[in-house]
Design a protein around this motif. Structure first.
Motif, PDB file in Angstrom:
ATOM      1  N   SER A  27      14.044  67.317  42.493  1.00 23.65           N
ATOM      2  CA  SER A  27      13.315  68.514  42.893  1.00 23.65           C
ATOM      3  C   SER A  27      12.228  68.157  43.895  1.00 23.65           C
ATOM      4  O   SER A  27      11.657  67.066  43.854  1.00 23.65           O
ATOM      5  CB  SER A  27      12.673  69.166  41.664  1.00 23.65           C
ATOM      6  N   ASP A  28      11.910  69.104  44.775  1.00 25.10           N
ATOM      7  CA  ASP A  28      10.790  68.909  45.697  1.00 25.10           C
ATOM      8  C   ASP A  28       9.486  69.443  45.106  1.00 25.10           C
ATOM      9  O   ASP A  28       8.454  69.461  45.764  1.00 25.10           O
ATOM     10  CB  ASP A  28      11.078  69.556  47.059  1.00 25.10           C
ATOM     11  N   TYR A  35      10.937  64.667  40.013  1.00 28.05           N
ATOM     12  CA  TYR A  35      10.007  64.269  41.070  1.00 28.05           C
ATOM     13  C   TYR A  35       9.093  63.145  40.575  1.00 28.05           C
ATOM     14  O   TYR A  35       8.903  62.128  41.249  1.00 28.05           O
ATOM     15  CB  TYR A  35       9.177  65.479  41.511  1.00 28.05           C
ATOM     16  N   MET A  36       8.527  63.329  39.382  1.00 28.73           N
ATOM     17  CA  MET A  36       7.586  62.336  38.840  1.00 28.73           C
ATOM     18  C   MET A  36       8.268  60.993  38.596  1.00 28.73           C
ATOM     19  O   MET A  36       7.715  59.935  38.926  1.00 28.73           O
ATOM     20  CB  MET A  36       6.933  62.865  37.569  1.00 28.73           C
ATOM     21  N   PRO A  50      16.903  61.301  48.088  1.00 27.44           N
ATOM     22  CA  PRO A  50      17.080  62.588  47.409  1.00 27.44           C
ATOM     23  C   PRO A  50      18.455  63.207  47.692  1.00 27.44           C
ATOM     24  O   PRO A  50      18.947  63.144  48.817  1.00 27.44           O
ATOM     25  CB  PRO A  50      15.982  63.471  48.017  1.00 27.44           C
ATOM     26  N   VAL A  51      19.055  63.770  46.656  1.00 30.33           N
ATOM     27  CA  VAL A  51      20.283  64.539  46.820  1.00 30.33           C
ATOM     28  C   VAL A  51      19.978  65.936  46.287  1.00 30.33           C
ATOM     29  O   VAL A  51      19.966  66.181  45.084  1.00 30.33           O
ATOM     30  CB  VAL A  51      21.471  63.897  46.078  1.00 30.33           C
ATOM     31  N   ASN A  52      19.665  66.819  47.239  1.00 25.93           N
ATOM     32  CA  ASN A  52      19.282  68.188  46.928  1.00 25.93           C
ATOM     33  C   ASN A  52      19.617  69.024  48.160  1.00 25.93           C
ATOM     34  O   ASN A  52      18.957  68.887  49.192  1.00 25.93           O
ATOM     35  CB  ASN A  52      17.785  68.268  46.610  1.00 25.93           C
ATOM     36  N   PRO A  53      20.627  69.885  48.087  1.00 29.12           N
ATOM     37  CA  PRO A  53      21.042  70.658  49.271  1.00 29.12           C
ATOM     38  C   PRO A  53      20.011  71.696  49.715  1.00 29.12           C
ATOM     39  O   PRO A  53      20.141  72.249  50.802  1.00 29.12           O
ATOM     40  CB  PRO A  53      22.333  71.329  48.811  1.00 29.12           C
ATOM     41  N   VAL A  79      20.926  60.692  37.808  1.00 25.38           N
ATOM     42  CA  VAL A  79      21.304  62.104  37.734  1.00 25.38           C
ATOM     43  C   VAL A  79      20.353  62.929  36.873  1.00 25.38           C
ATOM     44  O   VAL A  79      20.142  62.617  35.704  1.00 25.38           O
ATOM     45  CB  VAL A  79      22.748  62.256  37.204  1.00 25.38           C
ATOM     46  N   PHE A  80      19.812  63.974  37.484  1.00 18.11           N
ATOM     47  CA  PHE A  80      18.990  64.985  36.817  1.00 18.11           C
ATOM     48  C   PHE A  80      19.724  66.324  36.905  1.00 18.11           C
ATOM     49  O   PHE A  80      19.257  67.259  37.540  1.00 18.11           O
ATOM     50  CB  PHE A  80      17.624  65.114  37.500  1.00 18.11           C
ATOM     51  N   ARG A  81      20.893  66.397  36.311  1.00 19.42           N
ATOM     52  CA  ARG A  81      21.670  67.639  36.262  1.00 19.42           C
ATOM     53  C   ARG A  81      22.140  67.823  34.835  1.00 19.42           C
ATOM     54  O   ARG A  81      22.273  66.851  34.097  1.00 19.42           O
ATOM     55  CB  ARG A  81      22.917  67.559  37.171  1.00 19.42           C
TER      56      ARG A  81
END
Length: 143
Positions: A27-28, A35-36, A50-53, A79-81
């Motif tokens: 996350s941004d 993020y932390m 970062p992998v975030n579209p 992975v944070f999903r």
């Protein structure tokens, strides 16, 4: 092959030999765990990708829509999903020839683990990479 947690020594070896960590679901937003954790790992000397579209940059690094879009080798895919979304991430991790698939604390999926293991990846599930790094490499990575 059924998943079993790696030993502490195996985790330590993985972290010591890894530099680049692609973080899926980073996350941004600074108040988010992803993020932390990523910020802390970056401060310890790891390269965070970062992998975030939905973001252009996060933590000063260019963000990519998918793992396949990353133009350089990746050591660990962190992975944070949600667990049910991890099998396609495992497939991408295998496709980009990452060395490891690391599902964060609270995330586990046997199908994703099997995909990654069958593709030759080291697999960690339901563990926080920041916590493990702090315990196993308290003084940072050896040079």
């Amino acid at each position: 092959m059924a998943y079993s947690h790696p030993s502490r020594e195996q985790l330590k070896e993985l972290l010591e030999r890894s530099i680049t960590i692609a973080v899926v679901g980073l996350s941004d937003k600074p108040d988010r765990t992803s993020y932390m954790v990523s910020q802390a790992m970056q401060a310890k000397g790891y390269r965070i990708i970062p992998v975030n579209p939905n973001a252009e940059t996060i933590l000063g690094e260019k963000s990519f829509a998918t793992l396949r879009d990353i133009p350089e080798p990746v050591d660990i895919v962190n992975v944070f999903r949600r667990s049910e979304h991890t099998p396609p991430v495992a497939e991408e991790a295998v496709a980009i020839r990452a060395k490891a698939l690391w599902l964060q604390l609270g995330i586990a999926n046997e199908e994703a683990a099997s995909i990654a293991q069958d593709g030759g990846l080291f697999v960690v599930m339901d563990r926080c990479i920041k916590v493990e790094d702090s315990i196993l490499l308290p003084h940072g990575k050896s040079k």
